[in-house]
Design a protein around this motif. Structure first.
Motif, PDB file in Angstrom:
ATOM      1  N   VAL A 110     -24.265  46.009 -51.569  1.00 14.41           N
ATOM      2  CA  VAL A 110     -22.945  45.577 -51.099  1.00 14.41           C
ATOM      3  C   VAL A 110     -23.089  44.357 -50.201  1.00 14.41           C
ATOM      4  O   VAL A 110     -23.932  44.326 -49.309  1.00 14.41           O
ATOM      5  N   TRP A 111     -22.267  43.348 -50.478  1.00 11.44           N
ATOM      6  CA  TRP A 111     -22.167  42.138 -49.663  1.00 11.44           C
ATOM      7  C   TRP A 111     -20.733  42.094 -49.160  1.00 11.44           C
ATOM      8  O   TRP A 111     -19.800  42.495 -49.874  1.00 11.44           O
ATOM      9  N   SER A 112     -20.521  41.636 -47.935  1.00 11.59           N
ATOM     10  CA  SER A 112     -19.149  41.557 -47.432  1.00 11.59           C
ATOM     11  C   SER A 112     -18.957  40.335 -46.545  1.00 11.59           C
ATOM     12  O   SER A 112     -19.925  39.780 -46.012  1.00 11.59           O
ATOM     13  N   THR A 154     -11.170  41.854 -44.987  1.00 14.14           N
ATOM     14  CA  THR A 154     -12.612  41.766 -45.212  1.00 14.14           C
ATOM     15  C   THR A 154     -12.852  42.278 -46.620  1.00 14.14           C
ATOM     16  O   THR A 154     -12.375  43.366 -46.974  1.00 14.14           O
ATOM     17  N   SER A 194     -15.521  43.440 -49.592  1.00 12.52           N
ATOM     18  CA  SER A 194     -16.881  43.906 -49.858  1.00 12.52           C
ATOM     19  C   SER A 194     -17.067  43.828 -51.367  1.00 12.52           C
ATOM     20  O   SER A 194     -16.133  44.073 -52.135  1.00 12.52           O
TER      21      SER A 194
END
Length: 125
Positions: A4-6, A69, A71
């Motif tokens: 996971v990138w956020s 935000t 993700s």
């Protein structure tokens, strides 16, 4: 388990309606794929071959807006001889905003080549 990138949605990523402009989903997908490569133990630039995007598919579901935000989950969907496909899901909290599929081809001197054994070994585990 997917990597996971956020990141927060920046004002500059939004159109006049306050919704993220579609091209930014591909930027986020690229960032998430780079994080995914690191998570499998091989940074993107160290695979031993060039990787070019052969195809990208986006399926928009719901808006991401300034102040949200996002993700992005990234996981291997398919590993072929010279290509691989990463499936990505962009979320705002639990809500799916966009699904992205990125297919990359391994290239050397402008020609598709098989993924190196070291790459295949990491992806096959």
């Amino acid at each position: 388990m997917p990597e996971v990138w956020s990141a927060p949605v920046r004002f500059a990523e939004c159109d006049p309606q306050g919704v993220v402009f579609n091209g930014h989903y591909l930027t986020w997908a690229d960032e998430a794929v780079a994080a995914w490569w690191r998570s499998v133990g091989l940074p993107f630039a160290e695979t031993g071959v060039e990787q070019l995007v052969k195809a990208a598919q986006l399926e928009w579901r719901s808006p991401a807006r300034h102040g949200d935000t996002v993700s992005v989950d990234a996981e291997l969907e398919r590993l072929g001889r010279t290509s691989l496909t990463v499936a990505l899901t962009v979320r705002v909290r639990e809500r799916v905003s966009c699904r992205v599929r990125m297919t990359y081809v391994a290239v050397a001197d402008g020609v598709a080549v098989p993924w190196p054994d070291q790459v295949r070994a990491l992806l096959d585990r």
